[in-house]
Write an enzyme that holds these catalytic residues in place. Sequence first.
Site, PDB file in Angstrom:
ATOM      1  N   SER A   1     -24.693  36.124 -30.299  1.00 22.36           N
ATOM      2  CA  SER A   1     -25.813  37.051 -30.482  1.00 22.36           C
ATOM      3  C   SER A   1     -26.969  36.358 -31.193  1.00 22.36           C
ATOM      4  O   SER A   1     -28.139  36.534 -30.821  1.00 22.36           O
ATOM      5  CB  SER A   1     -25.368  38.281 -31.283  1.00 22.36           C
TER       6      SER A   1
ATOM      7  N   TRP B   1     -28.574  33.955 -28.771  1.00 21.41           N
ATOM      8  CA  TRP B   1     -29.370  34.671 -27.765  1.00 21.41           C
ATOM      9  C   TRP B   1     -30.805  34.851 -28.243  1.00 21.41           C
ATOM     10  O   TRP B   1     -31.740  34.801 -27.451  1.00 21.41           O
ATOM     11  CB  TRP B   1     -28.744  36.041 -27.498  1.00 21.41           C
ATOM     12  N   HIS B   2     -30.979  35.015 -29.575  1.00 18.76           N
ATOM     13  CA  HIS B   2     -32.312  35.271 -30.112  1.00 18.76           C
ATOM     14  C   HIS B   2     -33.221  34.053 -30.056  1.00 18.76           C
ATOM     15  O   HIS B   2     -34.449  34.202 -30.033  1.00 18.76           O
ATOM     16  CB  HIS B   2     -32.211  35.776 -31.558  1.00 18.76           C
ATOM     17  N   GLY B   3     -32.671  32.885 -30.046  1.00 21.43           N
ATOM     18  CA  GLY B   3     -33.549  31.730 -29.989  1.00 21.43           C
ATOM     19  C   GLY B   3     -32.811  30.415 -30.112  1.00 21.43           C
ATOM     20  O   GLY B   3     -31.683  30.352 -30.619  1.00 21.43           O
TER      21      GLY B   3
ATOM     22  N   PHE C   1     -38.112  36.126 -27.438  1.00 20.48           N
ATOM     23  CA  PHE C   1     -36.673  36.040 -27.177  1.00 20.48           C
ATOM     24  C   PHE C   1     -36.342  36.375 -25.730  1.00 20.48           C
ATOM     25  O   PHE C   1     -35.273  36.086 -25.270  1.00 20.48           O
ATOM     26  CB  PHE C   1     -35.908  36.982 -28.104  1.00 20.48           C
TER      27      PHE C   1
END
Length: 477
Positions: free
Chosen positions: A322, A325-327, A477
């Site tokens: 997770s 996934w954001h960066g 993102f």
Amino acid sequence: MFFNSLAFAIFLPIVFFLYWFVFNKTKSTQNALLILASYYFYSCWDWRFLFLLVFSTFLDYFTGIQIEKSNSEKGRKFWFWLSISVNLGFLGIFKYYNFFASSFAEMFTSFGFKVSPFLLNVILPVGISFYTFHGLSYVIDIYYKRIKAEYNFIDYSLFVSYFPLLVAGPIERATHLLPELKEKREFNLEKAKEGVYQIVWGLVKKVVIADTCAVYANAIFDHYPSMNSFSLIMGAIYFAFQIYGDFSGYSDIALGVSKLFGLDLLRNFNYPYFSRDIAEFWRRWHISLSSWFRDYLYIPLGGSKGGLWIKIRNTFIIFIVSGFWHGANWTYIVWGFINAVYFLPLLLSNSNRNNMDSIILKWNLDSVKVLFSILTTFLLTCIAWVFFRARTITDAILYLKRIFTNGEFSPQYLDNERYNYELLLMISLFVLVEWNNKTKVEPISGKKSWLKMALAIMAIIAFGTYSDYKEFIYFQF
């Protein structure tokens, strides 16, 4: 095109008028209009990346049908993994290639080998993480026979490209949105009013709270070595409200706009800063992403059904993924790791689902414990947000270290300080309004809604006049 821009204020009424008064004969014409509007909306950012959105749409539409038509398991797997590989391949190239190349180069350099990695000079296509996950969930659900493939290309194209959720979510499911898109919508005045209320409240979150907090959060994080403990604490709190107001504000506007078109999107935020523990926080924050990872990663890995080490492994995997996934930055991975550490005691004590009920406060000791739990959870979340916001892990560690070692708690002047006390008052008022309306989707509807609307619009105009920060955080993102 941003939701908080003049261009969108012109774009939305035009689409609304055409949708209900020109293209209102059939659901196909309604959907076709929304597709055209969505492609135009996306093209306003960078028309050159529109081909990625169109290609992703064709890929998953075609492979979904092939998976359903295949008579053999081998054929089903071929089309399934083709879709997964291509989708993740595009995501990996645009979002993660430079990160991995640089990380491997740094690793080899640390062992004495000089490596000059080949880096791609490309920008990240806005929304690619969101519409990629739309397509992935669709294909996965077909493969596991949870849904049938969609043969109507217009309906499926709109599911992937629908402009309110295209660039920053929420992450929709085909099981939820596609059935709505297959029905002709009739105008509902009450739903439209709810949509307007939610749009206005989303703009309050973005313009009044997020954009104003960004002024101070940016100044403090950018100059943290010269900030005292009090300023650094306030910087973390300002960023906590910035990212909440920014992202939940976007989601509110997306849901509100959809109600204007007779559609209901998945709720993405449910007052997360009133959570009593980290498990509850993640049930209330970015709900569509949390549930996506739960259903498509955590449960397939075994969820909580295995032994203790399996549970711990799966928990860390889902939180770290997770974060990633954001960066493409180690700070996001550490942020995910920290949240997994926060979650671990709840998992080990089997108390991660204790706080499933609504919060009710009374004048007793239990209410004091509840408030203490909420405050503790918020402070832990703020610590994790420092890693999310900092440029590097070193910056985050030094930021937190200075909070505990500086020891000065006097007010500190900032060069770009504007309306500081008014902001603190506005944040306090914002928290009170949300607390008093925490059982509602948004606080404006209900009694004296016209007065609430007037006050909200006045606040948007007043704070929007000197707000510097315009772009939504989650566009990156």
